[in-house]
Design a protein around this motif. Structure first.
Motif, PDB file in Angstrom:
ATOM      1  N   LYS A 148      15.987-143.040  22.740  1.00 38.87           N
ATOM      2  CA  LYS A 148      16.178-141.585  22.685  1.00 38.87           C
ATOM      3  C   LYS A 148      17.582-141.186  22.209  1.00 38.87           C
ATOM      4  CE  LYS A 148      14.988-140.542  26.896  1.00 38.87           C
ATOM      5  NZ  LYS A 148      14.651-139.761  28.118  1.00 38.87           N
ATOM      6  N   THR A 149      18.578-142.025  22.489  1.00 36.12           N
ATOM      7  CA  THR A 149      19.974-141.601  22.275  1.00 36.12           C
ATOM      8  C   THR A 149      20.713-142.373  21.186  1.00 36.12           C
ATOM      9  OG1 THR A 149      20.787-143.141  23.986  1.00 36.12           O
ATOM     10  CG2 THR A 149      20.168-140.919  24.702  1.00 36.12           C
ATOM     11  N   ALA A 150      20.115-143.408  20.622  1.00 39.96           N
ATOM     12  CA  ALA A 150      20.834-144.300  19.700  1.00 39.96           C
ATOM     13  C   ALA A 150      21.507-143.549  18.554  1.00 39.96           C
ATOM     14  CB  ALA A 150      19.892-145.371  19.156  1.00 39.96           C
ATOM     15  N   ASP A 151      20.824-142.568  17.998  1.00 42.58           N
ATOM     16  CA  ASP A 151      21.368-141.845  16.837  1.00 42.58           C
ATOM     17  C   ASP A 151      22.591-140.991  17.180  1.00 42.58           C
ATOM     18  OD1 ASP A 151      19.468-142.948  15.213  1.00 42.58           O
ATOM     19  OD2 ASP A 151      18.116-141.226  15.287  1.00 42.58           O
ATOM     20  N   SER A 152      22.796-140.724  18.460  1.00 45.16           N
ATOM     21  CA  SER A 152      23.894-139.834  18.861  1.00 45.16           C
ATOM     22  C   SER A 152      25.236-140.561  19.017  1.00 45.16           C
ATOM     23  CB  SER A 152      23.541-139.138  20.183  1.00 45.16           C
ATOM     24  OG  SER A 152      23.501-140.073  21.252  1.00 45.16           O
ATOM     25  N   TYR A 153      25.225-141.885  18.920  1.00 42.39           N
ATOM     26  CA  TYR A 153      26.474-142.643  19.125  1.00 42.39           C
ATOM     27  C   TYR A 153      27.298-142.696  17.840  1.00 42.39           C
ATOM     28  CZ  TYR A 153      24.975-144.017  23.748  1.00 42.39           C
ATOM     29  OH  TYR A 153      24.594-143.982  25.066  1.00 42.39           O
ATOM     30  N   ASP A 154      28.605-142.567  18.018  1.00 42.30           N
ATOM     31  CA  ASP A 154      29.518-142.670  16.869  1.00 42.30           C
ATOM     32  C   ASP A 154      29.719-144.114  16.447  1.00 42.30           C
ATOM     33  OD1 ASP A 154      30.385-139.844  16.601  1.00 42.30           O
ATOM     34  OD2 ASP A 154      31.155-140.163  18.616  1.00 42.30           O
ATOM     35  N   TYR A 197      20.039-156.884  15.456  1.00 37.26           N
ATOM     36  CA  TYR A 197      20.064-155.427  15.526  1.00 37.26           C
ATOM     37  C   TYR A 197      19.565-154.843  14.205  1.00 37.26           C
ATOM     38  CZ  TYR A 197      23.222-156.303  19.472  1.00 37.26           C
ATOM     39  OH  TYR A 197      23.773-156.747  20.644  1.00 37.26           O
ATOM     40  N   SER A 215      20.309-149.455  11.533  1.00 38.78           N
ATOM     41  CA  SER A 215      20.823-148.225  12.137  1.00 38.78           C
ATOM     42  C   SER A 215      21.953-148.509  13.125  1.00 38.78           C
ATOM     43  CB  SER A 215      19.693-147.466  12.848  1.00 38.78           C
ATOM     44  OG  SER A 215      19.096-148.275  13.851  1.00 38.78           O
ATOM     45  N   ILE A 216      21.933-149.689  13.730  1.00 37.13           N
ATOM     46  CA  ILE A 216      23.027-150.117  14.612  1.00 37.13           C
ATOM     47  C   ILE A 216      24.112-150.804  13.804  1.00 37.13           C
ATOM     48  CG2 ILE A 216      23.682-151.659  16.507  1.00 37.13           C
ATOM     49  CD1 ILE A 216      20.983-151.169  17.762  1.00 37.13           C
ATOM     50  N   LYS A 269      25.215-150.503  10.878  1.00 37.72           N
ATOM     51  CA  LYS A 269      26.109-149.687  10.047  1.00 37.72           C
ATOM     52  C   LYS A 269      27.225-149.049  10.870  1.00 37.72           C
ATOM     53  CE  LYS A 269      23.318-145.430  10.216  1.00 37.72           C
ATOM     54  NZ  LYS A 269      22.470-144.516   9.405  1.00 37.72           N
ATOM     55  N   LYS A 270      27.073-149.018  12.210  1.00 37.96           N
ATOM     56  CA  LYS A 270      28.115-148.476  13.085  1.00 37.96           C
ATOM     57  C   LYS A 270      28.643-149.533  14.050  1.00 37.96           C
ATOM     58  CE  LYS A 270      25.009-144.694  14.231  1.00 37.96           C
ATOM     59  NZ  LYS A 270      24.795-143.525  15.109  1.00 37.96           N
TER      60      LYS A 270
END
Length: 410
Positions: free
Chosen positions: A115-121, A132, A135-136, A138-139
């Motif tokens: 639910k929250t993965a996209d919200s992390y910087d 991973y 989406s992980i 790249k950050k």
């Protein structure tokens, strides 16, 4: 810098054994103290951190809380029997250490993470090096304390049984998986120059993508202690008595020192294997050796202050916390010539060939007999102490790397 939402990833974070939980606790609390929002996604055992930091438990089977095959089968019976559960059990049952392999898959199954993965910087991985998604990745920035290949090689060197060697190779086969995954990571943090060199060697990872940052260490309660007497008291901190800690050679060197007519004493802080207990008996060192299991911090410092000379003899350390603590209390130290130990000791210690018992004995004898040299090294320790920094400074250095990841400059 702006306040970030940071996800720390750790396949296990035991607060009392090994470095994972200790690192996660210190990094997470330092980042949170600097105003960042920090969430830890961890398999069991979970870290112990302050209540301002959110800890999300990633459901892992817990196979490695026991080495009893029947107990592991009972754990498997309680699982849902998904394809992932079956694969994990088969790999575990046939001897592979699977926790880092499947952590990434289990992370993606977690509802809170999904639910929250996209919200992390930014995500910061603590040597899980799991599979991973992009989406992980790249950050993602990864702390790699040291290549576990070194542990494998030392275990193999110290094993004579062909079947046991096969079992060791099977256990460490997760390294092949990590090598493949690491190619997707943009930036690695290494705690020492020697560890960086070994990461490049074992993982074939580009040196320019590795930043060396010494680990933070809190020395506020580890004051420089001026010793006013000398009693030939050596101390070594091994935590877990594995071959890499090189305790066997310390005991043999103490025996040679005794044969030279010098009855120096040794305090061992940590667990002791049965074969080293037997060696102490066989060498008739019981009157010269004492050992203490894991100690509260204040008791550890008392023992360091009551000692005269520290020994850090490991065949490998990515970053030697016990050595830094010994230096901080003003102990002259003897360090092995391997990995990060000479880098950390600087001119506060004498180096010895970690494979040469006679060389270690000679260095021990030299420091016992040479008062002026002891004083010089102790004085150097006082200066060397100032080269180390706390976790707040470490967090500041992390922020610079996080900003590079976020801005796309890596």
């Amino acid at each position: 810098m702006k306040k970030l939402k940071i996800g720390l990833l750790s396949y296990r974070s035991d607060p009392f054994s090994g470095g994972q939980g200790i690192y996660i606790k210190n990094v997470s609390e330092a980042l949170q103290n600097r105003g960042h929002e920090v969430t830890i996604f961890s398999g069991n055992p979970l870290p112990i951190v302050n209540n301002k930091i959110k800890v999300v438990e990633i459901n892992t089977p817990g196979y490695f809380e026991t080495f009893n095959s029947f107990e592991r089968f009972k754990i498997f019976q309680a699982q849902e029997k998904t394809r992932l559960d079956l694969w994990d059990f088969i790999e575990t049952f046939t001897g592979t250490f699977t926790e880092p392999i499947f952590f990434g898959d289990r992370l993606l199954q977690n509802t809170e993470f999904a639910k929250t993965a996209d919200s992390y910087d930014v995500f910061h991985d603590n040597q899980s090096i799991s599979n991973y998604p992009d989406s992980i990745n790249k950050k993602l920035i990864t702390t790699l304390h040291h290549p576990i290949h070194v542990d494998r090689d030392i275990d193999l060197e110290n094993e004579s049984s062909f079947l046991r060697k096969l079992a060791i190779k099977r256990w460490y086969s997760f390294l092949n998986f990590q090598k493949k995954n690491l190619k997707k990571v943009k930036k690695i943090i290494s705690p020492s120059k020697s560890s960086k060199k070994d990461i490049c060697h074992y993982f074939q990872y580009p040196a320019e993508q590795i930043s060396v940052i010494w680990n933070g260490i809190d020395l506020a309660d580890c004051k420089f202690h001026q010793r006013t007497s000398f009693n030939s008291e050596f101390v070594t901190i091994i935590s877990s008595d594995v071959p890499m800690k090189n305790l066997r050679n310390i005991l043999k060197a103490l025996y040679l020192l005794k044969n030279d007519g010098l009855n120096a004493k040794l305090t061992i802080i940590g667990d002791l294997r049965e074969d080293n207990k037997k060696l102490i008996n066989d060498l008739d060192l019981n009157d010269l050796v004492s050992f203490r299991k894991k100690l509260p911090r204040n008791e550890l410092i008392k023992i360091l202050n009551a000692s005269d000379i520290g020994i850090a003899a490991s065949s490998y350390e990515g970053f030697g916390f016990p050595l830094v603590e010994m230096i901080a209390t003003g102990l002259p130290v003897i360090v092995s010539d391997k990995a990060s130990l000479p880098e950390l000791a600087g001119d506060a210690g004498l180096k010895f060939n970690s494979d040469d018992v006679s060389d270690l004995k000679d260095k021990m004898k030299e420091l016992v007999k040479n008062h002026a040299l002891r004083d010089k090294l102790a004085s150097n320790s006082k200066v060397r102490r100032d080269a180390f920094f706390g976790w707040d400074e470490y967090a500041k250095k992390l922020e610079d790397l996080f900003e590079e990841i976020i801005s796309g400059n890596i």
